[in-house]
Design a protein around this motif. Structure first.
Motif, PDB file in Angstrom:
ATOM      1  N   GLU A 205       0.824  -1.213   0.000  1.00 37.89           N
ATOM      2  CA  GLU A 205       0.000   0.000   0.000  1.00 37.89           C
ATOM      3  C   GLU A 205       0.853   1.256   0.000  1.00 37.89           C
ATOM      4  N   VAL A 206       0.390   2.244  -0.766  1.00 39.65           N
ATOM      5  CA  VAL A 206       1.035   3.554  -0.803  1.00 39.65           C
ATOM      6  C   VAL A 206      -0.002   4.610  -0.463  1.00 39.65           C
ATOM      7  N   LYS A 207       0.339   5.489   0.494  1.00 45.04           N
ATOM      8  CA  LYS A 207      -0.558   6.581   0.844  1.00 45.04           C
ATOM      9  C   LYS A 207       0.190   7.895   0.749  1.00 45.04           C
ATOM     10  N   LYS A 208      -0.501   8.913   0.278  1.00 41.53           N
ATOM     11  CA  LYS A 208       0.117  10.237   0.152  1.00 41.53           C
ATOM     12  C   LYS A 208      -0.622  11.233   1.021  1.00 41.53           C
TER      13      LYS A 208
ATOM     14  N   ASP B 267       7.941  -3.946   6.703  1.00 35.07           N
ATOM     15  CA  ASP B 267       8.705  -2.721   6.666  1.00 35.07           C
ATOM     16  C   ASP B 267       7.889  -1.613   6.010  1.00 35.07           C
ATOM     17  N   SER B 268       8.360  -0.401   6.207  1.00 38.15           N
ATOM     18  CA  SER B 268       7.657   0.764   5.670  1.00 38.15           C
ATOM     19  C   SER B 268       8.655   1.878   5.427  1.00 38.15           C
ATOM     20  N   SER B 269       8.258   2.814   4.591  1.00 37.27           N
ATOM     21  CA  SER B 269       9.102   3.973   4.346  1.00 37.27           C
ATOM     22  C   SER B 269       8.252   5.229   4.288  1.00 37.27           C
ATOM     23  N   LEU B 270       8.900   6.321   4.623  1.00 40.58           N
ATOM     24  CA  LEU B 270       8.281   7.657   4.553  1.00 40.58           C
ATOM     25  C   LEU B 270       9.182   8.515   3.687  1.00 40.58           C
ATOM     26  N   HIS B 271       8.640   9.032   2.616  1.00 40.53           N
ATOM     27  CA  HIS B 271       9.396   9.901   1.719  1.00 40.53           C
ATOM     28  C   HIS B 271       8.796  11.300   1.769  1.00 40.53           C
ATOM     29  N   ILE B 272       9.644  12.287   1.975  1.00 42.99           N
ATOM     30  CA  ILE B 272       9.199  13.683   1.991  1.00 42.99           C
ATOM     31  C   ILE B 272       9.832  14.400   0.796  1.00 42.99           C
ATOM     32  N   THR B 273       8.992  15.023   0.021  1.00 45.92           N
ATOM     33  CA  THR B 273       9.445  15.774  -1.150  1.00 45.92           C
ATOM     34  C   THR B 273       9.514  17.260  -0.803  1.00 45.92           C
TER      35      THR B 273
END
Lengths: 111, 113
Positions: free
Chosen positions: A54-57, A71-77
């Motif tokens: 799953e991907v949430k924005k 596992d999970s990741s958080l990407h900040i643009t």
């Protein structure tokens, strides 16, 4: 035993840069939450991911749950100074048990 | 809407003194309630949780105890505080039947001197 490993522990970058924070485990979780915490305050829920892959924005924040739900990741643009804080990932298993937290990532965005 | 209250916000206590921290939730019924402790700038460690009045589960043996005298009230106590009890204490609630999504109070900063 630390079941959730977050990396990096500390990150200081300039405004406008992109970054990714990782949350890894050898355990499978039914869901995973990301929180942001300001000094002296309680954690504030950002997002919950439930389904593998799953991907949430959330505006400039993108959260992904691994296919195996470990596992999970958080990407900040285009990070902004307002993104500064302690980012915590927390895994949930079934039942009423408490959450398992990582140690957190201290993020500083310099103007 | 649901709200969670913790008090006091800060507390300075001498070693050996008793402790009572209170947490109340409004706007929901029969929530699961949790007490966590957070070391400086770090993740949270679960101390106790409760699924109903008088029902307490302890995760970590220590100098603390918890009680739930009413549906939406959760109390963290100690008879004699130790220096190692210093920390940031957080109460959280979860809606019964919902996914394990927890919402936190503002926390209590406890300093034992």
């Amino acid at each position: 035993t630390q079941l959730l490993e977050q990396s990096p522990q500390f990150l200081s970058i300039q405004e406008g840069e992109n970054l990714t924070v990782y949350c890894n485990s050898s355990s499978v979780f039914s869901s995973l939450q990301w929180y942001r915490q300001e000094p002296g305050e309680g954690p504030v829920l950002l997002v919950t991911v439930v389904t593998g892959g799953e991907v949430k924005k959330l505006k400039r924040l993108t959260f992904q749950f691994g296919d195996a739900r470990k596992d999970s990741s958080l990407h900040i643009t285009a990070a902004q100074p307002g993104d500064t804080g302690l980012y915590l990932c927390a895994g949930a298993k079934g039942g009423a048990d408490g959450l398992t937290f990582g140690k957190g990532t201290h993020l500083i965005i310099q103007p | 809407s649901q709200t969670i209250h913790q008090w006091p916000a800060t507390l300075v206590q001498p070693v050996g003194s008793p402790l009572s921290l209170e947490c109340t939730v409004e706007g929901t019924s029969n929530p699961n309630l949790y007490w966590y402790r957070q070391a400086a700038g770090r993740g949270l460690q679960l101390l106790f949780y409760s699924v109903g009045i008088g029902q307490i589960s302890s995760e970590v043996p220590q100098n603390l105890s918890a009680s739930r005298p009413q549906d939406r009230q959760f109390i963290l106590s100690s008879k004699k505080l130790l220096l190692s009890d210093s920390g940031f204490y957080l109460c959280a609630w979860r809606q019964l039947g919902a996914r394990n999504i927890q919402y936190f109070g503002a926390g209590t900063r406890l300093s034992v001197l």
